[in-house]
Design a protein around this motif. Structure first.
Motif, mmCIF file in Angstrom:
data_model
loop_
_atom_site.group_PDB
_atom_site.id
_atom_site.type_symbol
_atom_site.label_atom_id
_atom_site.label_comp_id
_atom_site.label_asym_id
_atom_site.label_seq_id
_atom_site.Cartn_x
_atom_site.Cartn_y
_atom_site.Cartn_z
ATOM 1 N N LYS A 227 0.857 -1.127 -0.200
ATOM 2 C CA LYS A 227 -0.023 0.081 -0.119
ATOM 3 C C LYS A 227 0.662 1.149 -0.036
ATOM 4 C CE LYS A 227 -4.134 -1.649 -0.361
ATOM 5 N NZ LYS A 227 -4.975 -1.424 -1.543
ATOM 6 N N LEU A 228 2.200 1.164 0.741
ATOM 7 C CA LEU A 228 2.913 2.367 0.652
ATOM 8 C C LEU A 228 3.494 2.502 -0.639
ATOM 9 C CD1 LEU A 228 4.399 4.483 2.194
ATOM 10 C CD2 LEU A 228 6.213 2.971 2.627
ATOM 11 N N ASN A 229 3.649 1.657 -1.566
ATOM 12 C CA ASN A 229 4.136 1.733 -2.758
ATOM 13 C C ASN A 229 3.078 2.238 -3.673
ATOM 14 O OD1 ASN A 229 6.646 0.642 -2.542
ATOM 15 N ND2 ASN A 229 5.897 -1.372 -3.109
ATOM 16 N N GLU A 230 1.838 2.128 -3.341
ATOM 17 C CA GLU A 230 0.696 2.645 -3.992
ATOM 18 C C GLU A 230 0.579 3.825 -3.844
ATOM 19 O OE1 GLU A 230 -3.025 0.509 -3.590
ATOM 20 O OE2 GLU A 230 -2.121 -1.735 -3.931
ATOM 21 N N VAL A 231 0.869 4.345 -2.538
ATOM 22 C CA VAL A 231 0.750 5.769 -2.259
ATOM 23 C C VAL A 231 1.831 6.766 -2.915
ATOM 24 C CG1 VAL A 231 1.064 7.552 -0.134
ATOM 25 C CG2 VAL A 231 -0.525 5.491 0.056
ATOM 26 N N LEU A 232 3.042 5.958 -3.058
ATOM 27 C CA LEU A 232 4.223 6.907 -3.662
ATOM 28 C C LEU A 232 3.621 6.909 -5.159
ATOM 29 C CD1 LEU A 232 7.237 4.961 -1.801
ATOM 30 C CD2 LEU A 232 6.290 7.429 -1.567
ATOM 31 N N ILE A 233 3.150 5.831 -5.801
ATOM 32 C CA ILE A 233 2.863 6.048 -7.061
ATOM 33 C C ILE A 233 1.751 7.302 -7.138
ATOM 34 C CG2 ILE A 233 1.539 4.975 -8.983
ATOM 35 C CD1 ILE A 233 3.123 2.348 -8.101
ATOM 36 N N ALA A 234 0.562 7.073 -6.463
ATOM 37 C CA ALA A 234 -0.363 8.101 -6.452
ATOM 38 C C ALA A 234 0.415 9.549 -6.275
ATOM 39 C CB ALA A 234 -1.389 7.897 -5.588
ATOM 40 N N LEU A 235 1.537 9.743 -5.348
ATOM 41 C CA LEU A 235 2.046 11.025 -5.087
ATOM 42 C C LEU A 235 2.899 11.499 -6.477
ATOM 43 C CD1 LEU A 235 3.242 10.694 -1.352
ATOM 44 C CD2 LEU A 235 1.654 12.352 -2.199
ATOM 45 N N LYS A 236 3.206 10.489 -6.927
ATOM 46 C CA LYS A 236 4.109 10.704 -8.369
ATOM 47 C C LYS A 236 3.142 11.210 -9.225
ATOM 48 C CE LYS A 236 7.676 10.638 -11.099
ATOM 49 N NZ LYS A 236 7.807 12.071 -11.511
ATOM 50 N N ASP A 237 1.987 10.564 -9.428
ATOM 51 C CA ASP A 237 0.985 11.003 -10.189
ATOM 52 C C ASP A 237 0.419 12.421 -10.004
ATOM 53 O OD1 ASP A 237 1.297 8.533 -11.784
ATOM 54 O OD2 ASP A 237 -0.483 7.778 -10.802
ATOM 55 N N TYR A 238 0.317 12.691 -8.759
ATOM 56 C CA TYR A 238 -0.435 14.180 -8.255
ATOM 57 C C TYR A 238 0.658 15.058 -8.552
ATOM 58 C CZ TYR A 238 -3.103 16.805 -5.337
ATOM 59 O OH TYR A 238 -3.992 17.660 -4.835
ATOM 60 N N GLN A 239 1.858 14.786 -8.439
ATOM 61 C CA GLN A 239 3.285 15.636 -8.430
ATOM 62 C C GLN A 239 3.320 16.207 -10.119
ATOM 63 O OE1 GLN A 239 7.212 14.173 -7.935
ATOM 64 N NE2 GLN A 239 8.041 16.108 -7.648
ATOM 65 N N ASP A 240 3.186 15.126 -10.893
ATOM 66 C CA ASP A 240 3.188 15.107 -12.176
ATOM 67 C C ASP A 240 2.177 16.005 -12.942
ATOM 68 O OD1 ASP A 240 5.902 13.624 -12.326
ATOM 69 O OD2 ASP A 240 4.653 11.827 -13.163
ATOM 70 N N SER A 241 1.012 15.749 -12.426
ATOM 71 C CA SER A 241 -0.298 16.359 -12.944
ATOM 72 C C SER A 241 -0.289 17.786 -12.495
ATOM 73 C CB SER A 241 -1.393 15.721 -12.518
ATOM 74 O OG SER A 241 -1.643 15.688 -11.250
ATOM 75 N N ALA A 242 0.138 18.185 -11.220
ATOM 76 C CA ALA A 242 0.273 19.612 -10.517
ATOM 77 C C ALA A 242 1.472 20.248 -11.684
ATOM 78 C CB ALA A 242 0.721 19.522 -9.389
#
Length: 69
Positions: free
Chosen positions: A42-57
């Motif tokens: 789940k931590l890996n999923e959070v890190l992927i989601a954070l990366k997607d969030y960062q890229d989109s922002a």
């Protein structure tokens, strides 16, 4: 000159950011119910989601900066 909220490029970037936000909230929301074994996954999923969030922002920010006045 303000950015037109109905501009297609802005709408597309806003949708991408909303999806990334949803993914991040879903991933973080599962932490209280996790066993120790599933925590790393789940931590890996959070890190992927954070990366997607960062890229989109970042994409939104660049688009706003390049938008002609």
């Amino acid at each position: 000159m303000p950015i037109d909220p109905y501009e297609p490029e802005l709408a597309k970037r806003k949708k991408i950011l909303a999806i990334a936000d949803y993914q991040l909230k879903q991933a973080i929301g599962t932490f209280p119910n996790l066993s120790k074994d599933n925590a790393q996954e789940k931590l890996n999923e959070v890190l992927i989601a954070l990366k997607d969030y960062q890229d989109s922002a970042k994409g939104l920010s660049q688009w706003i900066q390049q938008k002609p006045d």
